[in-house]
Every structure is written in structure tokens, then in C-alpha cells.
Write an enzyme that holds these catalytic residues in place. Structure first.
Site, PDB file in Angstrom:
ATOM      1  N   ASP A   1     -21.998  28.956   8.396  1.00 10.49           N
ATOM      2  CA  ASP A   1     -21.667  30.372   8.197  1.00 10.49           C
ATOM      3  C   ASP A   1     -20.400  30.670   8.992  1.00 10.49           C
ATOM      4  OD1 ASP A   1     -23.475  33.239   7.573  1.00 10.49           O
ATOM      5  OD2 ASP A   1     -21.641  33.336   8.768  1.00 10.49           O
ATOM      6  N   ILE A   2     -19.488  31.368   8.337  1.00 13.50           N
ATOM      7  CA  ILE A   2     -18.196  31.644   8.967  1.00 13.50           C
ATOM      8  C   ILE A   2     -18.353  32.452  10.254  1.00 13.50           C
ATOM      9  CG2 ILE A   2     -17.601  33.801   7.765  1.00 13.50           C
ATOM     10  CD1 ILE A   2     -14.927  32.048   7.112  1.00 13.50           C
TER      11      ILE A   2
ATOM     12  N   ASN B   1     -32.036  37.592   3.604  1.00 13.36           N
ATOM     13  CA  ASN B   1     -31.878  39.018   3.336  1.00 13.36           C
ATOM     14  C   ASN B   1     -31.813  39.264   1.830  1.00 13.36           C
ATOM     15  OD1 ASN B   1     -31.688  39.416   6.126  1.00 13.36           O
ATOM     16  ND2 ASN B   1     -29.463  39.146   6.117  1.00 13.36           N
TER      17      ASN B   1
ATOM     18  N   GLN C   1     -28.340  42.325   3.039  1.00 13.73           N
ATOM     19  CA  GLN C   1     -27.658  41.304   2.231  1.00 13.73           C
ATOM     20  C   GLN C   1     -26.253  41.797   1.922  1.00 13.73           C
ATOM     21  OE1 GLN C   1     -29.571  40.289  -1.514  1.00 13.73           O
ATOM     22  NE2 GLN C   1     -28.321  38.444  -1.781  1.00 13.73           N
TER      23      GLN C   1
ATOM     24  N   HIS D   1     -29.231  33.178  -0.290  1.00 14.06           N
ATOM     25  CA  HIS D   1     -28.942  32.211   0.779  1.00 14.06           C
ATOM     26  C   HIS D   1     -29.941  32.368   1.912  1.00 14.06           C
ATOM     27  CE1 HIS D   1     -26.620  35.900   1.357  1.00 14.06           C
ATOM     28  NE2 HIS D   1     -26.866  35.748   2.657  1.00 14.06           N
TER      29      HIS D   1
ATOM     30  N   HIS E   1     -30.287  31.855   5.983  1.00  7.01           N
ATOM     31  CA  HIS E   1     -29.596  31.639   7.256  1.00  7.01           C
ATOM     32  C   HIS E   1     -30.464  30.741   8.128  1.00  7.01           C
ATOM     33  CE1 HIS E   1     -26.663  35.083   7.011  1.00  7.01           C
ATOM     34  NE2 HIS E   1     -27.580  35.564   6.210  1.00  7.01           N
TER      35      HIS E   1
END
Ligand code: 5GP
Ligand code: ZN
Length: 142
Positions: free
Chosen positions: A30-31, A87, A94, A100, A102
Site C-alpha cells: 500500500d502506497i 472496507n 472505502q 481489497h 489490507h
């Protein structure tokens, strides 16, 4: 889906730090790196959220989570645990509407991840809980 940022990552049109990939899923950093190693696991097929999975895709996607979770955990002895967060819908935080999960490694109780919900148990009678229970059961479908 053409304009979906995660579909672009799946197609390689946007770079990502991929840690696992096969024909069904892709897992990449994740960025935001909420904590170091924060990873997203996504189905390659565009699907908006948990409400849109069929059993087969859900089985395939969920089956891959422990393997990636273990690899993250084993990558750093400072990782003591992990929150897995999914989410669904804007109200539920979300922000990217391609489903997705996490995987957020946890280091200490004061690292950069938090999740709380209130304990409202004293506001619910057995009758109210039964009513909620029945309403969910009535909507279970197949
Ligand atoms: P959500 O808020 O929908 O549960 O999570 C979306 C996540 O996607 C956020 O944690 C955000 O940092 C991450 N994200 C958004 N754009 C990109 C991107 O281009 N690359 C990567 N690797 N992560 C992204
Ligand atoms: Zn997509």
C-alpha cells in the site's frame, strides 16, 4: 475496468511493489504504508466490494490471505501481529472501489494503526438482539 486504479496496477499500467501474484490475486505494498509492510491483496478480477463476491471467488481470494500474511510476518521479527481490514462502501472508509484486503503488520500498541468501536452491549435487550438476528437470517438467501 478501464479507469480503476487497481485494475491499472493489475495490468501493469501503474507500477507497484508486488510481493505475490498468481492468476487470481495480486498483493502489493500500500502506497500509504500505514505501518511498514502494509500490503493490499486484491482479486485480479474487478469487483467493487464484499457484497459482489460469489462463493468461488471468495474461496480463491481468502485462501491466499494466510500465505501472504505469514510472509509479511516472517519478513520482520519486530512484527508482533496483524490487522486484516476490508472496507466496503464510502461510509466504511472505502476509497478505492476495487475490492481489497489490507494486511497491516502491528509492531506496538502505539504504532500508526488504530481501530475502535464502542461497546453498546448495555443498550441491547435480548428481544432486540433476537429481532436483529431474525432479520439477518431472513435475508441469508442460499
Ligand atoms: P481503502 O481506503 O479503499 O480501504 O484503501 C485504499 C488504499 O489504497 C489506501 O490505503 C491507499 O493508500 C491505497 N492506494 C491508493 N492508490 C494507490 C496506488 O496507486 N498504489 C498503491 N500501492 N496503493 C494505493
Ligand atoms: Zn478494478
Amino acid at each position: 475496468m478501464k479507469d480503476c486504479i487497481f485494475c491499472k496496477i493489475v495490468r501493469g499500467e501503474i507500477p507497484s511493489y508486488t510481493v505475490y501474484e498468481d492468476d487470481v490475486v495480486k498483493a502489493f505494498l500500500d502506497i500509504s504504508q500505514g505501518t511498514p509492510g502494509h500490503t493490499l491483496l486484491i482479486p485480479k478480477k474487478h469487483i467493487a466490494n464484499i457484497f459482489d463476491y460469489d462463493e468461488e471467488l471468495a474461496s480463491e481470494v481468502f485462501a491466499r490471505i494466510p500465505k501472504v500474511a505469514r510472509a509479511i510476518k516472517n519478513s520482520n521479527p519486530a512484527i508482533k501481529g496483524m490487522n486484516i481490514v476490508n472496507n466496503n462502501g464510502q461510509i466504511a472508509y472505502q476509497s478505492v472501489f476495487h475490492s481489497h484486503f489490507h494486511l497491516v503488520p502491528r509492531y506496538t500498541s502505539h504504532d500508526d494503526f488504530g481501530m475502535t468501536f464502542k461497546d453498546n452491549s448495555n443498550k441491547y435487550t435480548p428481544e432486540k438482539l433476537k429481532e436483529i438476528q431474525q432479520s439477518i437470517i431472513d435475508n441469508m438467501g442460499d
